[in-house]
Design a protein around this motif. Structure first.
Motif, short mmCIF file in Angstrom:
data_model
loop_
_atom_site.label_atom_id
_atom_site.label_comp_id
_atom_site.label_asym_id
_atom_site.label_seq_id
_atom_site.Cartn_x
_atom_site.Cartn_y
_atom_site.Cartn_z
N ALA A 127 -8.91 2.61 -8.14
CA ALA A 127 -7.77 3.39 -7.61
C ALA A 127 -7.94 4.86 -7.96
N GLU A 128 -8.40 5.12 -9.17
CA GLU A 128 -8.60 6.49 -9.61
C GLU A 128 -9.70 7.16 -8.78
N GLU A 129 -10.82 6.43 -8.59
CA GLU A 129 -11.92 6.99 -7.80
C GLU A 129 -11.50 7.25 -6.37
N MET A 130 -10.62 6.42 -5.83
CA MET A 130 -10.18 6.60 -4.45
C MET A 130 -8.95 7.51 -4.36
N ARG A 131 -8.55 7.99 -5.52
CA ARG A 131 -7.39 8.88 -5.60
C ARG A 131 -6.16 8.28 -4.93
N CYS A 132 -5.87 7.03 -5.25
CA CYS A 132 -4.63 6.44 -4.74
C CYS A 132 -3.89 5.80 -5.90
N GLN A 133 -2.64 5.51 -5.65
CA GLN A 133 -1.83 4.91 -6.71
C GLN A 133 -2.16 3.42 -6.80
N LEU A 134 -2.30 2.94 -8.00
CA LEU A 134 -2.61 1.52 -8.20
C LEU A 134 -1.49 0.68 -7.59
N GLY A 135 -1.88 -0.28 -6.76
CA GLY A 135 -0.86 -1.10 -6.09
C GLY A 135 -0.69 -0.70 -4.64
N GLN A 136 -1.25 0.46 -4.28
CA GLN A 136 -1.22 0.86 -2.87
C GLN A 136 -2.49 0.34 -2.20
N GLU A 137 -3.42 1.25 -1.83
CA GLU A 137 -4.64 0.78 -1.15
C GLU A 137 -5.47 -0.13 -2.07
N VAL A 138 -5.43 0.14 -3.35
CA VAL A 138 -6.17 -0.67 -4.32
C VAL A 138 -5.15 -1.34 -5.25
N GLY A 139 -5.28 -2.64 -5.42
CA GLY A 139 -4.33 -3.33 -6.30
C GLY A 139 -4.99 -4.49 -7.02
N TYR A 140 -4.20 -5.17 -7.82
CA TYR A 140 -4.71 -6.36 -8.48
C TYR A 140 -3.63 -7.42 -8.53
N SER A 141 -4.07 -8.63 -8.72
CA SER A 141 -3.14 -9.74 -8.81
C SER A 141 -3.64 -10.72 -9.86
N ILE A 142 -2.84 -10.93 -10.87
CA ILE A 142 -3.16 -11.92 -11.89
C ILE A 142 -1.88 -12.71 -12.13
N ARG A 143 -1.95 -13.82 -12.86
CA ARG A 143 -0.75 -14.61 -13.07
C ARG A 143 0.31 -13.73 -13.71
N PHE A 144 1.51 -13.79 -13.21
CA PHE A 144 2.67 -13.02 -13.68
C PHE A 144 2.66 -11.55 -13.26
N GLU A 145 1.61 -11.08 -12.64
CA GLU A 145 1.57 -9.67 -12.27
C GLU A 145 0.91 -9.51 -10.92
N ASP A 146 1.70 -9.13 -9.91
CA ASP A 146 1.13 -8.88 -8.60
C ASP A 146 1.33 -7.41 -8.27
N VAL A 147 0.30 -6.61 -8.51
CA VAL A 147 0.40 -5.18 -8.24
C VAL A 147 -0.34 -4.89 -6.94
N THR A 148 0.23 -5.35 -5.84
CA THR A 148 -0.33 -5.11 -4.51
C THR A 148 0.84 -4.79 -3.58
N SER A 149 0.50 -4.30 -2.38
CA SER A 149 1.54 -4.02 -1.39
C SER A 149 0.96 -4.32 -0.02
N SER A 150 1.74 -4.07 1.03
CA SER A 150 1.23 -4.33 2.38
C SER A 150 0.08 -3.38 2.71
N LYS A 151 -0.03 -2.29 1.95
CA LYS A 151 -1.10 -1.34 2.20
C LYS A 151 -2.42 -1.72 1.51
N THR A 152 -2.37 -2.69 0.62
CA THR A 152 -3.54 -2.99 -0.21
C THR A 152 -4.73 -3.49 0.62
N ARG A 153 -5.84 -2.80 0.49
CA ARG A 153 -7.07 -3.15 1.20
C ARG A 153 -8.12 -3.74 0.26
#
Length: 677
Positions: free
Chosen positions: A88-114
């Motif tokens: 996310a840092e390298e792509m200069r976007c906010q974590l959870g937007q174009e770049v996100g992650y998903s692990i048990r109990f934590e879904d940091v993604t959105s409809s924009k996540t590629r």
DNA sequence: GAGCACTGC
């Protein structure tokens, strides 16, 4: 390129413009291969940039333009989150937007996540809802050479999905040894192709691409003669390095906590005899069971004029990276879990490491500059080691895996595309257990709703059975079983044991103790936590309860409750205020809970003998209550238990609760007919 | 009378 500074807290890749990473030269080749072939095997070590760069290349090349995204699986949660943050840092976007992650109990993604990083276990769960994983255009399985249970199953599943999705691209990241094997796995086909005389179609399926890693050379030293006491030899080697070798921290691989403590004690004792003009030597332990705050010490740079020695279990081999290590000492052993399908007993024994493992350990010395590795065994001993560690799937209790495969629609679990098939005894034992739990019918099909619900709960089958039974009117203890299930997943981390303070721990536990056993004691501890200690770390410290673990139990319990609600099960919570019923005069409720537990854990039953040991139902195995159990020093007749583990001389049972013998036949008539034959 | 490699849903 500038030499990275020793002592930097971040790994060098973070400071390099990505164009300077070795992988940049392979960009075109990678894109061409992935475009052309369904499967690409990427061979590259840590520091090659594969995990951070390949997803970005793919995204920029338009692989997400049709609304699909790129999934990258990791074997560990911490890897999924940290790599996502970096990309996310390298792509200069906010974590959870174009770049996100998903692990048990934590879904940091959105409809924009590629670009989405997730654990391999979680992607498997996604396949239950979306069997073709159709929302992804590219799936990259990172660290596939570690051969975790989940990633092995995932590879088998991807092989199947590939045949139905020509558009899907699969990328496997692997160590050198396994690359060919992975490619052959995807190329080898069922009977049709062989009938056409087309045995080897690896060329149509994929390619292997090798990336150079950023590694410094490591000098390997062997012993001339084998040694009896490697702990002693490790201590001597540490002291030798300290007196004779230039600056640089030392990492020592041992097999477990006890060895680690002995090693550290001896180092601390004897370092005083060394030349007083030498640097200070600071020895630190590292193992998973260590409280997190104590684990953190190993990551802090050593004080001025001080050399660090980290004495660690296998956790430092792949899970955790410590900067500044220049010397590695490898005892040559590792504790591995094995499962005996005949007895259902798991053992934990120290065995020689594999060559792959020894190589990985040595590599830990070459991350910041050229290093040295001292193997506490001879070169010929090294040559006789196995090439690689037996994959988890060949040494585990497969009941959870089989349940999941069945729910994915794979009926013939014996003929699934395993990259290495498990021994048939393991499959048979798992099928038998699942049948006796009522998850499978006589045709080995998943039962509805019990079997499918068991498969979808993130719990082991015996526990999910007990939880799902709790709703039945005869048990009527759903709220309590939710709590007990959540607490059991903590596996003995509920109470914190500060060193040398076991008596205090026992004393603390006794405050919550319930006559009937450990499960009800855990229930009590949880109730006390949510009513008194939830926001109060001090209350937890006073009662020697592990604040973090109990907080996790609260999350787990919520997640389980949501699953039950999704199943349409009514979870009306009336638990608060009921704890006193359980504790004081609530015999009926306690008995219902114990009976309910028996519906899941009947296969884990034993009877106490006059000498305080336990015998399994078939009389074949002698078990001992684990010292952490209430039954360690109490009398009982029949009991059920959660886990059984053989370590060293004795076989221990943990989480033990008293039951009546009749309940076994009542809740598992078929199982006990077979057993008593 | 005395103790637990490592992950993950």
């Amino acid at each position: 390129m500038a030499e990275p500074n020793v002592g930097d807290t971040f790994i060098p890749a973070l400071y390099k413009p990505s164009a300077l990473l070795p992988i940049a030269q392979h960009r075109e080749a990678l894109l061409y291969t992935i475009e052309t072939y369904p499967v690409t095997i990427v061979v590259g070590q840590t520091g090659s940039g594969k995990t951070t760069q390949i997803p970005q290349y793919m995204e920029k090349a338009g692989w997400c333009s049709d609304g699909k995204s790129i999934a990258i699986t990791q074997p560990r949660r911490v890897a999924a989150t940290t790599v996502a943050a970096r990309v996310a840092e390298e792509m200069r976007c906010q974590l959870g937007q174009e770049v996100g992650y998903s692990i048990r109990f934590e879904d940091v993604t959105s409809s924009k996540t590629r670009i989405k990083f997730l654990t391999d276990g979680l992607l498997l769960r996604e396949a239950l809802v979306d069997p073709l994983l159709s929302r992804y255009s590219v799936i990259m399985v990172d660290e596939a050479h570690e051969r975790s249970l989940s990633s092995d199953i995932l590879l088998g599943l991807l092989k199947k999905i590939r045949k139905k999705r020509a558009d899907l691209r699969i990328i496997i990241s692997s160590a050198t040894l396994d690359a060919e094997n992975f490619l052959r796995f995807f190329a080898s086909d069922s009977s049709e192709k062989k009938a056409q005389g087309k045995d080897d179609n690896t060329k149509d399926i994929g390619r292997i691409i090798s990336l150079e890693g950023r590694m410094f050379p490591v000098d390997i030293h062997y012993l001339i003669d084998p040694v009896e006491d490697y702990v002693e030899r490790a201590v001597q080697t540490v002291l030798d390095i300290h007196s004779k070798e230039p600056a640089g921290d030392i990492l020592v691989f041992m097999t477990g906590r006890e060895e680690i403590e002995t090693t550290i004690d001896r180092i601390t004792d004897r370092v005083q005899d060394l030349n007083p003009r030498l640097q200070t030597l600071q020895a630190l332990p590292l193992y998973a069971g260590l409280p997190t705050d104590q684990q953190m010490y190993v990551f802090e740079p050593a004080a001025e004029n001080t050399r660090k020695v980290i004495v660690s279990t296998n956790i430092a081999e792949a899970s955790v990276t410590i900067e500044g290590i220049v010397y590695v000492i490898d005892c040559g052993f590792v504790k591995l879990r094995a499962y005996n399908p005949k007895t259902g007993i798991e053992t934990l024994t120290a065995v020689p490491v594999s060559k792959a493992s020894a190589t990985q350990r040595a590599g830990r010395a070459g991350r910041t500059k050229a290093g040295k590795c001292y193997r506490l065994y001879t070169e010929s001993a090294f040559k006789s080691l196995e090439e690689s560690t037996v994959p988890e799937i060949q040494r585990s209790n497969l009941a959870p895996v089989i349940l999941q495969l069945k729910d994915l629609g794979i009926d013939n679990v014996a003929r699934f595309n395993y990259i290495t098939p498990p021994p048939s005894q393991l499959i048979i034992r798992a099928l038998e257990l699942l049948f006796s739990l009522g998850a499978l019918d006589t045709y080995a099909r998943l039962t509805k709703p019990l079997g499918t619900r068991m498969a979808e709960l993130p719990l082991e089958p015996m526990l999910s059975k007990a939880l799902l039974q709790a709703v039945a009117p005869e048990f009527n203890c759903l709220s309590e079983m939710l709590t007990i299930a959540a607490m059991m997943t903590l596996q003995g981390t509920v109470w914190v044991s500060h060193n040398d303070n076991r008596k205090a721990e026992d004393h603390a536990r006794r405050k919550f103790a319930v006559e009937e056993g450990d499960h009800l004691t855990l229930l009590n501890a949880y109730h006390a936590f949510v009513t008194k200690g939830k926001k109060d770390a001090k209350w937890c410290r006073d009662h020697m309860l592990n604040f973090k673990a109990l907080t996790k139990a609260v999350s787990t319990r919520n997640q389980l409750r949501k699953h039950l609600e999704r199943f349409g099960i009514d979870v009306s919570e009336s638990l608060y205020g009921q704890e006193d019923v359980v504790r004081v005069g609530g015999r009926d409720k306690a008995e219902r809970i114990r009976r309910c537990l028996t519906t899941g854990f009947f296969a884990h039953a034993a009877r106490m003998m006059p000498d305080g040991s336990f015998k399994t139902v078939d009389g074949g195995t002698t078990l001992w209550a684990h010292p952490s159990s209430l039954m360690f020093n109490r009398k009982a007749d029949w009991v059920i238990f959660h886990e059984v583990m053989e370590t060293g001389e004795k076989t221990y049972i943990r989480d033990v609760t008293k039951i009546e013998k009749d309940w076994l036949v009542e809740y598992a008539p078929e199982y006990y007919r077979v057993q008593q034959r």
